[in-house]
Design an enzyme around this catalytic site. Structure first.
Site, short mmCIF file in Angstrom:
data_model
loop_
_atom_site.label_atom_id
_atom_site.label_comp_id
_atom_site.label_asym_id
_atom_site.label_seq_id
_atom_site.Cartn_x
_atom_site.Cartn_y
_atom_site.Cartn_z
CG ASP A 95 16.90 3.82 -19.08
OD1 ASP A 95 17.91 4.53 -18.92
OD2 ASP A 95 16.51 2.97 -18.24
CD GLU A 147 26.14 5.29 -17.89
OE1 GLU A 147 24.95 5.21 -18.21
OE2 GLU A 147 26.70 4.44 -17.16
CB SER A 270 14.92 -2.53 -9.11
OG SER A 270 15.83 -2.87 -10.13
ZN LIG Z 1 20.65 2.82 -16.15
#
Ligand SMILES: [Zn+2]
Length: 331
Positions: A95, A147, A270
């Site tokens: 990630d 991204e 989270s």
């Molecule tokens: Zn992220």
């Protein structure tokens, strides 16, 4: 160097192909210890869901790269044990890979997928960096996520003050020039547990997503920062000595809509942290005399498993899709 295939892992190709046609998204859950890994595998075995196990550069630093590589392999074996030998399609994914060297190291340690996050670079530099990782990773059939656009919020080493939405007109150019297998976009989701203040209405810009899908039909899109910050966990934490500020996350109804479209991978971190912390805080408050980690980590793991199983069924829609992906992988 170890190849992911020797560990029984899969890359994201077949799972994303099925996710596009099947109208679901594959859960990408972050982990950095054994209990989180167990909870993820238990939840996905129970719901027959494919899964992407995510590790950030920070998690590798915390847990140790070698230990994480064996935990990835353990997930494959454990999934077989829980499913009567059938197993689950499991990807081990980096990630927010910060640079080429980190991505290369993960490929060498048996990861089946890596993200190179060049979104903080100027556009041309992002293309250059991403292309370099793609050229290396594809030699080993490792899939690559890039991204475009910047998410607001904080996650491990990644932070930004404000959103920079992905520009749909850049998407085709970026994918064409880099050769990435999937693309993380910025459409209003946000990293961390403190995404939005109460009173704000967090809205995913589904209109931007639609525009991107029109320009790149059938291409796998990824959503980061997609925790929903369950209010029951925030409440339990604060009732048991915690001091979390009020916060709200992304509505699960909006994520469900996104999962039905070209969004193939939804990142949730989270919410898992909140679930475990709530269970542990409550446990310590109820049993101030206990001190065996197994005593408080058991309910924490159980709560995490329960939440992930529910997410798979109600938000991702990934439940029941493991067998068709295993078949596509020839497993
Ligand atoms: Zn992220």
């Amino acid at each position: 160097m170890v190849n992911y295939k020797d560990l029984g892992l899969v890359n994201t190709k077949a799972m994303f192909a099925k996710a596009i046609t099947g109208g679901f998204a594959v859960p990408a859950y972050n982990f950095n210890n054994m209990e989180q890994l167990q909870a993820i595998v238990m939840a996905c075995a129970e719901t027959q869901s494919p899964v992407i196990l995510q590790v950030s550069a920070g998690a590798r630093k915390y847990a140790n790269a070698t230990i994480l590589r064996y935990l990835g392999q353990a997930a494959v074996e454990y999934a077989k044990e829980l499913t009567g030998g059938k197993g689950l399609p499991i990807t081990l994914h980096l990630d927010h890979g910060p640079d080429f060297d980190t991505c290369k190291s993960c490929v060498e340690y048996g990861f089946s997928s890596v993200m190179i996050d060049g979104s903080h670079h100027p556009y041309e530099k992002n293309i250059e960096e991403t292309k370099k990782v793609v050229e290396y990773a594809h030699k080993y059939n490792v899939t690559v996520e890039g991204e475009l656009g910047v998410l607001a919020g904080v996650e491990d080493d990644v932070k930004a003050e404000t959103h920079t939405y992905t520009q749909p007109e850049e998407v085709v150019d970026f994918v064409g020039k880099t050769g990435v297998d999937s693309l993380a976009i910025s459409i209003g989701t946000s990293h961390g547990a403190f995404k939005f203040k109460p009173g704000q209405t967090p809205k995913i810009r589904l209109d931007i997503l639609d525009e991107i899908v029109k320009k790149l039909p059938g291409f796998p899109i990824v959503l980061h920062g997609s925790s929903s910050v369950p209010q029951e966990y925030v409440k339990i934490i604060n009732e048991n000595g915690g001091k979390l500020q009020d916060a709200i996350g992304i509505g699960e109804d909006q994520l469900r809509l996104a999962a039905k479209s070209a969004v193939c991978k939804i990142n949730i971190d989270s919410d898992g942290r909140l679930a475990m912390t709530a269970a542990i805080r409550k446990y310590f408050n109820d049993h101030p005399d206990h001190f065996d980690p197994r005593q408080y980590l058991t309910p924490a793991r159980e709560e995490l498993k329960k939440m992930y199983a529910r997410k798979n069924r109600e938000v991702l829609g990934s439940d029941g899709h493991a067998p068709e992906i295993l078949a596509a992988e020839g497993k």
